[in-house]
Design a protein around this motif. Sequence first.
Motif, short mmCIF file in Angstrom:
data_model
loop_
_atom_site.label_atom_id
_atom_site.label_comp_id
_atom_site.label_asym_id
_atom_site.label_seq_id
_atom_site.Cartn_x
_atom_site.Cartn_y
_atom_site.Cartn_z
N HIS A 31 17.52 -5.15 19.58
CA HIS A 31 16.89 -5.17 18.26
C HIS A 31 17.86 -5.81 17.27
O HIS A 31 19.04 -6.02 17.56
N VAL A 32 17.32 -6.05 16.06
CA VAL A 32 18.09 -6.86 15.12
C VAL A 32 19.46 -6.25 14.79
O VAL A 32 20.47 -6.96 14.70
N ASP A 33 19.54 -4.93 14.64
CA ASP A 33 20.82 -4.33 14.27
C ASP A 33 21.86 -4.55 15.36
O ASP A 33 23.03 -4.82 15.08
N LYS A 34 21.42 -4.49 16.62
CA LYS A 34 22.36 -4.70 17.73
C LYS A 34 22.71 -6.17 17.85
O LYS A 34 23.83 -6.53 18.23
N LEU A 35 21.74 -7.02 17.54
CA LEU A 35 22.06 -8.45 17.56
C LEU A 35 23.16 -8.73 16.56
O LEU A 35 23.97 -9.64 16.71
N LEU A 36 23.19 -7.90 15.50
CA LEU A 36 24.17 -8.14 14.44
C LEU A 36 25.47 -7.41 14.69
O LEU A 36 26.54 -7.92 14.39
N ARG A 41 0.82 -1.22 0.00
CA ARG A 41 0.00 0.00 0.00
C ARG A 41 0.85 1.26 0.00
O ARG A 41 0.35 2.37 0.22
N GLY A 42 2.17 1.10 -0.22
CA GLY A 42 3.02 2.27 -0.36
C GLY A 42 3.44 2.91 0.95
O GLY A 42 4.02 4.00 0.96
N ARG A 43 3.16 2.26 2.08
CA ARG A 43 3.56 2.82 3.37
C ARG A 43 4.95 2.30 3.71
O ARG A 43 5.14 1.44 4.58
N LEU A 44 5.96 2.81 3.00
CA LEU A 44 7.28 2.19 3.01
C LEU A 44 8.07 2.33 4.32
O LEU A 44 8.67 1.36 4.78
N PRO A 45 8.11 3.51 4.93
CA PRO A 45 8.95 3.63 6.14
C PRO A 45 8.54 2.65 7.24
O PRO A 45 9.40 1.98 7.82
N ASN A 46 7.25 2.53 7.49
CA ASN A 46 6.85 1.60 8.56
C ASN A 46 6.94 0.15 8.12
O ASN A 46 7.12 -0.74 8.97
N ALA A 47 6.83 -0.09 6.81
CA ALA A 47 7.07 -1.46 6.33
C ALA A 47 8.49 -1.88 6.70
O ALA A 47 8.72 -2.95 7.27
N GLY A 48 9.44 -0.99 6.43
CA GLY A 48 10.84 -1.30 6.74
C GLY A 48 11.04 -1.53 8.23
O GLY A 48 11.78 -2.42 8.65
N HIS A 49 10.35 -0.71 9.03
CA HIS A 49 10.46 -0.85 10.47
C HIS A 49 10.00 -2.25 10.90
O HIS A 49 10.68 -2.93 11.68
N TYR A 90 9.82 -5.02 9.06
CA TYR A 90 10.72 -6.09 8.58
C TYR A 90 11.83 -6.33 9.61
O TYR A 90 12.20 -7.46 9.91
N GLY A 91 12.35 -5.23 10.15
CA GLY A 91 13.42 -5.36 11.14
C GLY A 91 12.96 -6.03 12.43
O GLY A 91 13.67 -6.85 13.00
N LEU A 92 11.74 -5.67 12.86
CA LEU A 92 11.22 -6.30 14.08
C LEU A 92 10.96 -7.79 13.84
O LEU A 92 11.19 -8.64 14.72
N ALA A 93 10.50 -8.11 12.62
CA ALA A 93 10.25 -9.52 12.28
C ALA A 93 11.55 -10.32 12.37
O ALA A 93 11.59 -11.42 12.93
N ALA A 94 12.62 -9.75 11.82
CA ALA A 94 13.90 -10.45 11.82
C ALA A 94 14.39 -10.68 13.26
O ALA A 94 14.90 -11.75 13.60
N TRP A 138 19.75 -1.19 9.57
CA TRP A 138 18.40 -0.95 10.11
C TRP A 138 18.55 -0.42 11.55
O TRP A 138 19.50 -0.79 12.25
N SER A 139 17.64 0.45 11.95
CA SER A 139 17.70 0.93 13.32
C SER A 139 16.29 1.12 13.87
O SER A 139 15.39 1.59 13.16
N ALA A 140 16.12 0.77 15.15
CA ALA A 140 14.82 0.97 15.78
C ALA A 140 14.48 2.46 15.83
O ALA A 140 13.31 2.85 15.83
N SER A 141 15.51 3.31 15.84
CA SER A 141 15.27 4.76 15.90
C SER A 141 14.72 5.31 14.60
O SER A 141 14.26 6.45 14.56
N HIS A 142 14.78 4.52 13.54
CA HIS A 142 14.24 5.01 12.26
C HIS A 142 12.78 5.44 12.39
O HIS A 142 12.30 6.24 11.59
N ARG A 143 12.08 4.88 13.39
CA ARG A 143 10.67 5.25 13.50
C ARG A 143 10.48 6.72 13.85
O ARG A 143 9.41 7.28 13.67
N TYR A 144 11.53 7.37 14.34
CA TYR A 144 11.44 8.80 14.65
C TYR A 144 11.96 9.66 13.49
O TYR A 144 11.88 10.87 13.54
N PHE A 145 12.55 9.00 12.47
CA PHE A 145 13.22 9.76 11.41
C PHE A 145 12.23 10.36 10.42
O PHE A 145 11.14 9.84 10.24
N SER A 146 12.68 11.40 9.74
CA SER A 146 11.91 11.88 8.59
C SER A 146 12.12 10.88 7.46
O SER A 146 13.16 10.20 7.39
N GLU A 147 11.13 10.79 6.58
CA GLU A 147 11.18 9.79 5.52
C GLU A 147 12.43 9.94 4.67
O GLU A 147 13.06 8.96 4.27
#
Lengths: 440, 145
Positions: free
Chosen positions: B68-73, B26-34, B36-40, B106-115
Amino acid sequence: MSERQVRFSGALPKTAKILSQILLPSEPLVIRDLLGRISIALDADRAQHADVLLRLREEMASLGAFAGSPAVLCSDDFFEPAKIFNDPSIMQFAVPGTELSLSLLDRQVTGQEWTFTPKEADSSALKPAVPTLAFFGLKGGVGRSTALAMLAYNLAKSGKRVLLIDLDLESPGLSRLLLPLERLADFGIVDWLVEDAVGQGAEVCERMISVSPLSDNTRGEIRLAAASGREDDYYLDKLSRVYAEVSGFPHLSRFSDRVRRLIETLKVQESPDVILIDSRAGLHDLAGLSIVGLASIAFLYSTVAAQSWQGYRSLFSHWQCRPEVARYVRERLKIVSAMFPESDQAARSKAFLEHSYSLFADTLYDDVRPGDDGLSETELFNFDISDSSSPHYPLRIRWSGRFQEFDPLEIPNGLFREEEIRASYGEFLDGAAELIEDLA
Amino acid sequence: MPPSRPIDFPSSARRHIQDALLLEERGRLPNAGHLYGLAAECGLKAILIWHGHPTDAEGSPQRPFREHVDKLLISHNMTAITTFLTGRSGAHYLSLIPSISNFSDWSASHRYFSESSLPASLHKWRQGAVEIGQMLDYALTEGRK
């Protein structure tokens, strides 16, 4: 109470019976997990078929400890159900002693190789195929490697370029038998497996072939991929990692895929006329890979002393339950009567033949029923007990004190007369040569 | 049977991937990416727990994998996970998710970022998350859940 407990062996037949009694909305896929617990997966909508699913769940509960949890799975339990329902490892399982059969996705910890036949795409890509003979015994110490060395020598004498592959990784010995230490190559198969896993297989491949002096004065050549190389420090550290599956693109590589790839690479590098594989003894994955995955002919070594017949029966029954595999593999088997004794030969020979025949007839040969006579005989896989071209009719290797603990490298020095070799190995060598001819 | 715990990483991972796919469609890309990271993250934690990493009462893994996934990595690196896992089973599940390193940006903080500040990594993250979903399907057929 304990009488009513369902054991591992009873769980699958019971499942087949349950499935035969319930009309289901889609073809059931039986999934047996790593512990042997069984679930039924249905490509169906959960809400629409709630009643029948409930009944199935109740019936499956009768499997007790071997009922999966959950025992019934629907498409929406999976992320990509199509991938599960079309898994290439799904095979038909025919329940012994019944007419029932089911589609089984069997998750095993080891042993998958016994049912993993090469895919058609693979085998057609390999044409023209190089005759590949695997040497297998349920027990070690029956003269398998010695016979392999004899055959290699015989083939080299007739001008063939022979590639030997030592897949007996846990008990390697072919290189000791066929090479003085100074002729051993730098690397072995185990080195290739660990180096390839981190992307460094190519260089190892070029430095893992030794040439046996046994073929020095022949028109052919005996080339050997040994299990370990000259730099065999840390052999166990490497061995303990070789069975790992390795991520790769586009798919992950299983151990058997990797060994197959190694052999394909060596075929191009070495251009052999014949490949001989020393398989590991016993019911191990490496043997399964050698016999089912790699061989055009698998020699099954057995002795008159019959302890191994029960083991072969377990193996053949495993194939019998999986008809597709049985049909593939039975055309590639040949029994070898090893260490045939010097005394009481007529009776022992007869006993061996009868054991071997009943083993094949009970498990891998097609039944010939009274009414089947009109059926085209070529469609049935069945042989007379005395048919020497059949898989059950043994090639014999006669026991001789001369060849116990002997060093094949002494053959070219004239320590063994041709007649002596022929007396023990003649029948086997001729039979093997004939089988190789038939493959060409 | 251990007492039932509220945390269920496999089903949570599956839910996050499915929702992320829907958002992306549905084109809601930023939260889609968010998502995907939580799923991983959920998928990796499922693997850890199957292999005996201790959890808290809710079923969440204890240190050093409460991340979160980035820190796990990154902070502990995949080597931390590969060091923890041993035996064929651990190697087997990791081999099914070769693109997991796609989440290193990927970062959990992305949810606060501008697109406009987000990395253009959505397709890489989707690949990583889809492999997680497939790995969990495979594990389910092996009796892991």
